[in-house]
Scaffold this active site. Structure first.
Site: not given
Length: 430
Positions: A389, A346, A315
């Protein structure tokens, strides 16, 4: 979704605490639902994801008394007491919830359907359905994606299963199903992942055996937790650690943070980059390590992250990209293909976003390469892509930039950390 402008900061200074660990909060409610009697959860990390978990167990017939914002009492129904609801269970954006709950429901009686928001319905579920099917669970997906239909059975059998990829969520789903299976279930990991499920099951009285690369769970007769004290979420502390490291003159203390060694890979990476982070007041609570972090600013040098380190900081990898971008030298991340199936892709979100702010980063299939420049990046506008995030990354980038960053879709932070921007502002010195 709103836009929030994060202005440059001179330093981060002060004393803070962060919300309770999201991973442990999910598990406290889910495992508490399988326990006999009451489970009191102190320090519950309230966020959109964990609210989804409360709603899910309530839909299954479990009473959850919310005594305060961070304290709950879960009235468990026992190992096979969950009731099939009339409607599908909405897991929201919570990947942990949908995967762990699939494992739990495999050993319950009845038919259960799990769904979620648009983002969650793009997350792969076959990685959970396949091993559970080997245990004789009946699970149907929509071409490998949610919604998921579970036809519960009381005839689960134990398996030995080698995870194809390191995943705490898949491991946990299997171990939770193993509670109602007919023998000892063993999961072998290609690399160590978060072990919150194993630690909590042991605390609840389950037969758990942990080895360096595997974990085994015996079928349980009954579970009882009594009380769970949830430490501060390391993933919520991480943006403050990185920001304080990068802003000259920073002196920040973060209290009561969870320091499970399978979660704190970022600290090891920052240390070898030259960061000044010290841990004190280290102690145990319910099998989990807790402590305080003291962070001072430091100049960083580049480093590489290998595949075996990825699960220990999965993360925090977006934040590593930012630290690498203002370090001296070239950094590389490999073996992180799992980032492509998170709330956003991501790898793509990080590389595109940081490029727009003037940083030198290049996308790779399973990671990225960063050419560090030890100066403040320009700033600009960076979208969150609906990913909490990435929203947090953009905010920290704003603090360390010259001109600030407009965070597009900033309200995505509420998925994991609703008070993030207020807490960040409280310690920012301008």
């Amino acid at each position: 979704m709103g836009v929030t402008k994060v202005e440059p900061a001179g330093a981060l200074a002060g004393h803070i605490a962060v919300p309770g660990d999201k991973s442990i909060s999910h598990r406290a409610v889910l495992i508490g639902a399988l326990c006999e009697g009451e489970t009191r959860v102190r320090g519950f990390g309230r966020a959109a994801d964990t609210e989804s978990t409360i709603a899910a167990v309530r839909a299954l017939g479990v009473e959850v008394a919310e005594e305060s914002d961070d304290e709950l009492v879960v009235h468990g129904l026992g190992l096979r007491g969950l009731q099939p609801p009339a409607a599908p269970i909405d897991c929201g954006n919570a990947g942990t919830l949908i995967r762990l709950l699939t494992g739990i429901l495999a050993g319950q009686r009845g038919r259960f359907e799990l769904t979620g928001d648009e983002s969650l319905r793009t997350r792969p579920m076959d990685r959970v359905a396949e091993p559970l099917s080997r245990m004789r669970a009946q699970i149907a997906t929509a071409n490998g994606l949610p919604p998921v239909v579970v036809e519960g059975t009381d005839a689960l059998r134990a398996i030995d299963y080698a995870l194809p990829i390191a995943s705490a969520q898949v491991k946990s789903a299997i171990l939770l199903a193993a509670l109602n299976a007919d023998g000892t279930t063993t999961v072998v990991e290609p690399a160590p992942t978060r072990d919150h499920t194993e630690l909590m099951l042991r605390a609840a009285g389950a037969g758990v055996r942990q080895r360096p690369s595997s974990v085994s769970v015996e079928p349980a007769g009954r579970l009882s937790l009594g009380e769970v004290v949830v430490p501060g979420d390391f993933s919520a502390a991480a943006p403050f650690v990185v920001a304080a490291t990068l802003l000259p003159g920073s002196e920040l203390t973060i209290h009561d943070v969870g320091l499970n060694p399978r979660r704190t890979g970022l600290l090891d990476v920052l240390e070898r980059m030259g960061a000044r982070v010290s841990v004190f007041n280290r102690r145990r609570a319910g099998g989990e390590w807790i402590g305080d972090l003291d962070v001072h600013s430091a100049e960083l040098t580049a480093t590489d992250i290998a595949a075996e380190e990825v699960p220990l900081m999965v993360d925090e990898l977006p934040l590593f990209a930012l630290a690498a971008a203002v370090a001296r030298g070239n950094s590389r991340l490999r073996g992180a293909g799992e980032l492509r199936v998170k709330e956003s892709d991501r790898i793509e979100s990080v590389t595109n976003g940081l490029k727009t702010l003037g940083m030198r980063i290049r996308e790779r299939d399973d990671g990225f390469e960063v050419r560090g420049v030890p100066t403040r990046p320009t700033g600009g506008r960076m979208p969150s892509e609906g990913d909490h995030r990435i929203a947090v990354l953009a905010a920290v980038a704003g603090l360390v930039s010259r001109e600030g960053v407009e965070v597009g879709g900033a309200d995505a932070v509420a998925i994991s950390f609703p008070g993030f921007f207020d807490l960040l502002d409280s310690v920012s010195r301008r």
